[in-house]
Design an enzyme around this catalytic site. Structure first.
Site, mmCIF file in Angstrom:
data_model
loop_
_atom_site.group_PDB
_atom_site.id
_atom_site.type_symbol
_atom_site.label_atom_id
_atom_site.label_comp_id
_atom_site.label_asym_id
_atom_site.label_seq_id
_atom_site.Cartn_x
_atom_site.Cartn_y
_atom_site.Cartn_z
ATOM 1 N N TYR A 146 11.453 -8.125 -35.607
ATOM 2 C CA TYR A 146 10.560 -7.205 -36.029
ATOM 3 C C TYR A 146 9.012 -7.597 -36.040
ATOM 4 O O TYR A 146 8.704 -8.633 -36.343
ATOM 5 C CB TYR A 146 10.802 -6.708 -37.508
ATOM 6 N N THR A 148 9.268 5.774 -17.050
ATOM 7 C CA THR A 148 10.191 5.057 -17.588
ATOM 8 C C THR A 148 10.448 3.717 -16.904
ATOM 9 O O THR A 148 9.701 3.646 -15.762
ATOM 10 C CB THR A 148 11.418 5.952 -17.345
#
Ligand code: DSN
Length: 432
Positions: free
Chosen positions: A54, A226
């Protein structure tokens, strides 16, 4: 070398499904225009333990500790993208292309603003203002698209529409437009009406890198993409932008951030939580690969292959939207046939050619069946195929399309021939 030995042991069901998909993709012609093959190095980075980390925030400014190495990962991805595309600012955190585009709306517009974009049936993307998407619900789409007769953009009509409607932003990008996009012409129009110009290059990034397509970066405020599709990175999105907002005083007088920081804040904390660092690592790997000469050759070959395929199909009497291609894709035009695009795509798939049914400009059939099939060359090019191979591919497509009504009599033979043919090529990420 056996791939995924641990998975084989711990979860044989998922292992077996991945094996089956690998086998399927190794023995069929993958011609979905938005697909290609990521390298095994990209897959390794994406499958790494970085998936656990994280790190909400941005390098040097996170809400969690322990970021020494992941900051380097994200900075490498950013720096490589800056070099690769010549961008002033890069955000590599969008989870995919749609979230990247969503962040652009949040950074540039307010709810209810007008946005010029191509509707999905005209070859645009859902996020360019299509009615069933957030972009068409929260913003007002001013539609444009290729001329139904020529299949090309009519820049006079686009200018006229823009001047009449005065959208705050213009999307330039497509999922099914086989021709070059002249960003300079769109930039002129955007400048005349003080609109932001945003390019979505998800479909064409590799051919831009290879110099086979005009480059939007110099003349657009923002460029989204993308990192999968022809770029052959992980399934994710990224945003390139200018640092400063040229309409700051006019449209964002109270904003203290400027364009680059507004985009970053729109991505996090505006829309997303923790960045997917394993994917960002894969993106960094893909950007490095995309800087190589081999990648540029791949980009050049994608277009050469598409042109060769188009010529062969035209030579056999098939019609193509816009009469050909300058890019990686072509759209078979079955408007005057007694079968639909959906029937053709199903017959092709049965025979080992995987594509998708697609609207053609001026289509009289519904988007649920269409009169077209979209074919792309990135995956076949990544396997190492050249122009001469496209002639064989065109022969198989021709055989399928001539026999749609009795495809069961032909599909098995064609499928076996294709599977044999595929053995001559590498399959990046599967059989390198
Ligand atoms: N779904 C993609 C395509 O196939 O074009 C666009 O994101």
């Amino acid at each position: 070398m056996e791939r995924y030995p641990n998975l084989k042991e711990s979860d044989p069901e998922i292992y077996s499904l991945i094996q089956k998909e690998s086998e399927y993709e190794s023995t069929t012609l993958k011609m979905i225009a938005s697909e290609s093959y990521a390298s095994y190095s990209v897959l390794e980075a994406c499958g790494s333990m970085l998936t656990d980390k994280y790190a909400e925030g941005y390098p040097g400014s996170r809400y969690y500790e322990g970021n020494e190495f992941v900051d380097c990962v994200e900075n490498l991805a950013i720096d490589r993208a800056k070099v690769l595309f010549g961008a002033e600012h890069v955000n590599v955190q969008p989870y995919s292309g749609s979230p990247a585009n969503q962040a652009v709306y949040r950074a540039l517009l307010k709810i209810g603003d007008k946005v010029m974009g191509m509707p999905v049936p005209a070859g645009g993307h859902l996020t360019h203002g299509w009615k069933v998407n957030f972009s068409g619900m929260d913003y007002v789409q001013i539609p444009y698209g290729p001329d139904p007769t020529t299949g090309h953009f009519d820049m006079n009509l686009i200018r006229e529409t823009a001047k009449r409607e005065r959208p705050r932003m213009i999307w330039v990008g497509a999922t099914a437009y086989p021709h070059k996009i002249e960003y300079k012409d769109f930039a002129e129009i955007a400048n005349e009406i003080d609109a932001y110009l945003v390019a979505d290059i998800s479909h064409i990034n590799a051919i831009i890198i290879a110099g086979m397509h005009p480059d939007p970066v110099p003349c657009c405020d923002v460029v989204t993409s993308t990192s999968h599709k022809m770029l052959r990175g992980p399934r994710a999105g990224f945003i390139l932008s200018k640092l400063e907002d040229r309409f700051q005083k006019k449209y964002h007088p109270d904003d203290k951030w400027g364009l680059a920081k507004r985009i970053d804040r729109a991505v996090f904390p505006g829309l997303q939580g923790g960045p997917h660092l394993h994917i960002i690592a894969g993106m960094a790997v893909a950007f490095k690969e995309a800087m190589s000469d081999d990648f540029k050759k791949y980009g050049v070959q994608i277009v050469r292959n598409a042109k060769s395929l188009a010529e062969s199909l035209l030579g056999k009497g098939w019609k193509l939207a816009g009469n050909g291609t300058d890019t990686h894709l072509l759209i078979l035009d079955f408007r005057d046939k007694d079968f639909t695009g959906k029937e053709a795509a199903a017959a092709l798939a049965k025979s080992g050619i995987i594509a998708n049914f697609n609207m053609v400009p001026g289509d009289h059939r519904s988007p649920f069946v269409t009169s077209g099939v979209r074919l792309g060359t990135p995956s076949l090019t990544a396997m190492g195929m050249k122009e001469v191979d496209m002639i064989k591919v065109a022969n198989w497509i021709d055989r399928v399309c001539r026999n749609i009504k009795n495809i069961d009599d032909h599909a098995e033979n064609i499928k076996n021939e294709i599977a044999d043919f595929c053995k001559n090529f590498k399959i990046p990420g599967i059989r390198e």
